[in-house]
Design a protein around this motif. Structure first.
Motif, PDB file in Angstrom:
ATOM      1  N   VAL A 438       0.843  -1.204   0.000  1.00 35.33           N
ATOM      2  CA  VAL A 438       0.000   0.000   0.000  1.00 35.33           C
ATOM      3  C   VAL A 438       0.874   1.249   0.000  1.00 35.33           C
ATOM      4  N   SER A 439       1.983   1.205   0.740  1.00 38.01           N
ATOM      5  CA  SER A 439       2.863   2.380   0.770  1.00 38.01           C
ATOM      6  C   SER A 439       3.374   2.679  -0.629  1.00 38.01           C
ATOM      7  N   LEU A 444       3.305   5.905  -5.452  1.00 37.59           N
ATOM      8  CA  LEU A 444       3.181   6.061  -6.910  1.00 37.59           C
ATOM      9  C   LEU A 444       2.091   7.055  -7.254  1.00 37.59           C
ATOM     10  N   LEU A 445       0.946   6.945  -6.555  1.00 41.10           N
ATOM     11  CA  LEU A 445      -0.168   7.849  -6.848  1.00 41.10           C
ATOM     12  C   LEU A 445       0.205   9.294  -6.554  1.00 41.10           C
ATOM     13  N   THR A 446       0.967   9.483  -5.455  1.00 39.33           N
ATOM     14  CA  THR A 446       1.253  10.846  -5.025  1.00 39.33           C
ATOM     15  C   THR A 446       2.426  11.452  -5.769  1.00 39.33           C
ATOM     16  N   ARG A 449       3.830  11.061 -10.857  1.00 39.77           N
ATOM     17  CA  ARG A 449       3.036  11.493 -12.014  1.00 39.77           C
ATOM     18  C   ARG A 449       3.840  12.426 -12.898  1.00 39.77           C
ATOM     19  N   THR A 450       5.122  12.594 -12.555  1.00 42.75           N
ATOM     20  CA  THR A 450       6.001  13.416 -13.381  1.00 42.75           C
ATOM     21  C   THR A 450       7.148  12.526 -13.836  1.00 42.75           C
ATOM     22  N   PRO A 451       7.013  11.921 -15.020  1.00 48.39           N
ATOM     23  CA  PRO A 451       7.987  10.914 -15.448  1.00 48.39           C
ATOM     24  C   PRO A 451       9.402  11.455 -15.615  1.00 48.39           C
ATOM     25  N   PHE A 604       8.212  -4.113  -1.770  1.00 45.04           N
ATOM     26  CA  PHE A 604       7.876  -3.793  -3.166  1.00 45.04           C
ATOM     27  C   PHE A 604       8.379  -2.391  -3.548  1.00 45.04           C
ATOM     28  N   GLY A 605       9.589  -2.036  -3.058  1.00 37.29           N
ATOM     29  CA  GLY A 605      10.067  -0.664  -3.238  1.00 37.29           C
ATOM     30  C   GLY A 605      11.024  -0.464  -4.393  1.00 37.29           C
ATOM     31  N   VAL A 606      11.527  -1.559  -4.997  1.00 36.55           N
ATOM     32  CA  VAL A 606      12.592  -1.398  -6.001  1.00 36.55           C
ATOM     33  C   VAL A 606      12.022  -0.932  -7.332  1.00 36.55           C
ATOM     34  N   LYS A 607      12.686   0.085  -7.912  1.00 34.42           N
ATOM     35  CA  LYS A 607      12.323   0.507  -9.271  1.00 34.42           C
ATOM     36  C   LYS A 607      13.599   0.471 -10.111  1.00 34.42           C
ATOM     37  N   GLU A 608      13.433   0.071 -11.355  1.00 34.72           N
ATOM     38  CA  GLU A 608      14.585  -0.132 -12.231  1.00 34.72           C
ATOM     39  C   GLU A 608      15.514   1.087 -12.231  1.00 34.72           C
TER      40      GLU A 608
END
Ligand code: NAD
Length: 651
Positions: A438-439, A444-446, A449-451, A604-608
């Motif tokens: 959920v975190s 991600l939602l917050t 949104r600015t790629p 679930f925190g890792v991003k490429e």
């Protein structure tokens, strides 16, 4: 292993909201220039939109379609086809209107576009049932099948809740019988389960809010899939019986399906255990599929007994005659069809008794409405919306899973212990939110949104506000042992210009995977600091290479992970919180490339984009520091966005 032959019926399907406005293009595709628009009395508004789209292509209109496709109605429409030299048909309405289109097509060979407004599913079947002198007969063939189906979700919004429920269960019946059909195959199996799942989930939402477009789309998708099943494999006792009750006794189509389905399923349950298990799982109302359908209908306020539908057209005295008609012709069905067996089925359907199985589930819709209504006066509309949706989903969750008292008490106990173990140095609720994803979702939602900015990552439970301010180049590791790590990062804006003076908070674990707040012998902060970026937007400091570590697993969250076979490890990382006046705050983490658990980080925190090479180095180190053996170097540029309203700027 099973062998099968699967024949897919060809049709073009256009699905969406407002798709009726594109009708002209669909008619053009079929090459038709003179179209007859068929409808029923309740489709006037949809017909107006079709008229606007079709323009001069619509040369004639007929709004007299009737249930079970009486041949005298078809004859009247056929006269219009001839009078206006029609070369194409558009049918807008429920199964009755689609049926009329098919009846005309089988007589004329004209191409049809079907625009369904119920969940009957007829639009994708090559079958038409017609009634003459009180007897309903079916015929089929390629000419019967509409060439194009335009599903317009908006047209279903006005379908009253009662009809939505019965029509939805009518569709569900196609999928149910497809699962135990003699000609079933993996494709129809998959579509049938998908259909039942979507319809069972959508109907309660539609009952709560008939204008819920997403729920309507789910139901219509389910109905489409069910229709394909109906058009692909043969149906069993349920459809034959409903056909008899509709054709010979004039009972209303979808309501009859709704009443009969649980009893037809109970009739077959012993001979189709696998299908029943899958249906029960798809509905989610308990382990007994016929009872789950009965309960779903009861909860939605749908009809349960033939007694309430009969209204003189069908009485208890007709049961044996109906059973005789339905059992007269042999057809494939999991359980042998006998007149006595069908009569028993009809007696149960007449009474509307719940098929034997688990104890009855009460109707909760009133309770849910009452709780939601209690928030009606909440002054903050956002509070009202969030609580309303939470209650709706929470009640649905309890209901859907047939939650037991013991399970709920266990959940309350779990949350109580989660609160009790939390304190200034331990935040178990954050861990819970992290490990449930959920975190990351809220993050991600917050923040994402600015790629063009550096991706954000969760804050985690170990941030401590107001870390000690340190000078550029300082060593924040204190006396903690580990591989020295030199960090040299830059903060820029989206144009690549330095954001001088940015406040950069960093915090990390030690070599053993512990944060200072977890070390009882540690006095004061270590491996956490606040830096101020220089004129070039740079921040440099020494620390040690972070390692993977388990999140605290000695509390309720650890028990949850253990009970679900999950490991508690986080991939090795460094935390950053970057704030600057006029910019959006960035909370993120940099992960050590090649580190453990990158592909299964427990929060679930890792991003490429956040996996970085912490370069292995030997020899002379920055700042003239003497390092024996290997040290690591981390270089990275953070890109932060301007804040339009300053709301999320430096705190
Ligand atoms: P229906 O078409 O008779 O519609 C039921 C009622 O709902 C009607 O009064 C209609 O005017 C109204 N209605 C329809 N759409 C509406 C909307 N969006 N808003 C408000 N009111 C609306 O009933 P049905 O259950 O859709 O279809 C039943 C007929 O279809 C039966 O004749 C049945 O045999 C046939 N059918 C055939 C097949 C097949 O494959 N051949 C499959 C399913 C049903």
């Amino acid at each position: 292993m099973r062998s099968f032959v699967h024949t897919a019926n060809p049709a073009r399907v256009v699905f969406g909201a407002g798709t009726i406005d594109g009708l002209r293009a669909e008619v053009d595709r079929l090459g038709a220039r003179r179209v007859l628009v068929l409808s029923g009395p309740s489709q006037a508004a949809a017909v107006d939109r079709a008229r606007a789209s079709l323009g001069p292509l619509a040369v004639a209109f007929f709004d007299g379609a009737a249930m079970h496709t009486p041949v005298e109605v078809t004859e009247r429409a056929l006269a219009l086809v001839r009078e206006y030299a029609v070369d194409g048909l558009v049918s807008i309405g429920g199964g009755s209107v689609t049926g009329l289109g098919k009846a005309l097509a089988i007589r004329t060979g004209l191409p049809q576009v079907a625009v369904p407004t119920t969940y009957a599913g007829s639009e994708v079947t090559p079958v038409v049932g017609e009634t003459a002198d009180g007897v309903k007969t079916t015929s089929s063939g390629p000419a019967v099948l509409p060439r194009t189906v335009v599903y317009d979700v908006e047209l279903t919004v006005g379908l009253p809740v009662g009809l939505s429920v019965t029509s939805g269960v009518n569709a569900m019946a196609h999928a149910v019988e497809a699962l135990y059909a003699a000609g079933a195959d993996p494709v129809t199996d998959g579509m049938a389960i998908e259909s039942i799942t979507r319809i069972a989930a959508a109907l309660p939402r539609i009952a709560a809010d008939p204008a819920d477009l997403d729920a309507r789309a789910e139901a219509l998708t389910g109905a489409w899939l069910a229709g394909i099943c109906l058009g692909t494999v043969g149906m069993g006792v349920h459809h034959k019986l409903c056909h008899t009750l509709g054709g010979s006794f004039g009972l209303p189509h979808s309501a009859t399906h709704t009443v009969v389905l649980p009893h037809a399923m109970a009739y077959n349950a012993g001979q189709a255990p696998d299908a029943m298990r899958r249906i029960a799982a798809a509905i989610g109302g308990g382990p007994d599929a016929p009872a789950a359908v009965h309960d779903l209908v009861a909860r939605l306020g749908g009809p349960l007994s033939l007694r309430e539908l009969g209204r003189g057209r069908f009485t208890e005295a007709d049961i044996d005659r109906a059973a005789g008609i339905a059992a007269a012709q042999p057809y494939p069905n999991p359980r042998e069809i006998t007149t006595a067996g069908i009569a028993g089925l009809l007696r149960d359907a007449w009474a509307g008794t719940r098929p034997p199985g688990a104890p009855a589930i009460p109707d909760f819709s009133g309770l849910t409405r009452e709780v939601i209504a209690s928030f009606a006066a909440a002054p903050d509309p956002r509070v009202r919306q969030l609580l309303t949706d939470l209650i709706r989903r929470l009640h649905e969750f309890a209901n859907h899973n047939d939650l037991t008292q013991a399970e709920w008490e266990h959940a309350i106990d779990f949350l109580t212990r989660t609160g009790q173990i939390s304190g200034p140095a331990r935040q178990e609720f954050v861990l819970l939110s992290d490990t449930l994803g959920v975190s990351s979702m809220v993050d991600l939602l917050t923040n994402s949104r600015t790629p063009d900015t550096t991706p954000s990552a969760v804050l985690g439970p170990f941030y401590v506000a107001g870390p000690p301010a340190r000078e550029q180049g300082a060593d924040i590791a204190g006396d903690r042992p580990g591989t020295p790590l030199w960090t040299d990062v830059r903060i820029t804006d989206l144009a690549g210009d330095p954001v001088a003076g940015s406040t950069v908070d960093v915090w990390q674990s030690d070599e053993d995977g512990f944060y200072d707040v977890q070390l009882p012998e540690q006095a004061g902060p270590v491996l956490r600091a606040r830096f101020t970026a220089d004129a070039d937007g740079r921040v440099t400091f020494w620390s040690i290479l972070p390692s993977e570590y388990p999140i605290p697993a000695d509390g309720p969250v650890g028990q949850l992970l253990g009970a679900t076979g999950r490991h508690p490890f986080r991939a090795p990382h460094l935390h950053f919180m970057i704030s600057a006046p006029g910019h959006r705050r960035l909370v993120t983490q940099l992960f050590v490339a090649g580190g453990a658990y990158l592909d299964s980080d427990t929060v679930f925190g890792v991003k490429e984009d956040l996996i970085v090479d912490f370069e292995r180095r030997q020899g002379p180190a920055p700042g003239g520091r003497e390092v024996h053996g290997e040290w690591r170097s981390l270089r990275y540029t953070f890109r932060i966005a301007g804040s339009a309203d300053g709301e999320l700027a430096e705190q």
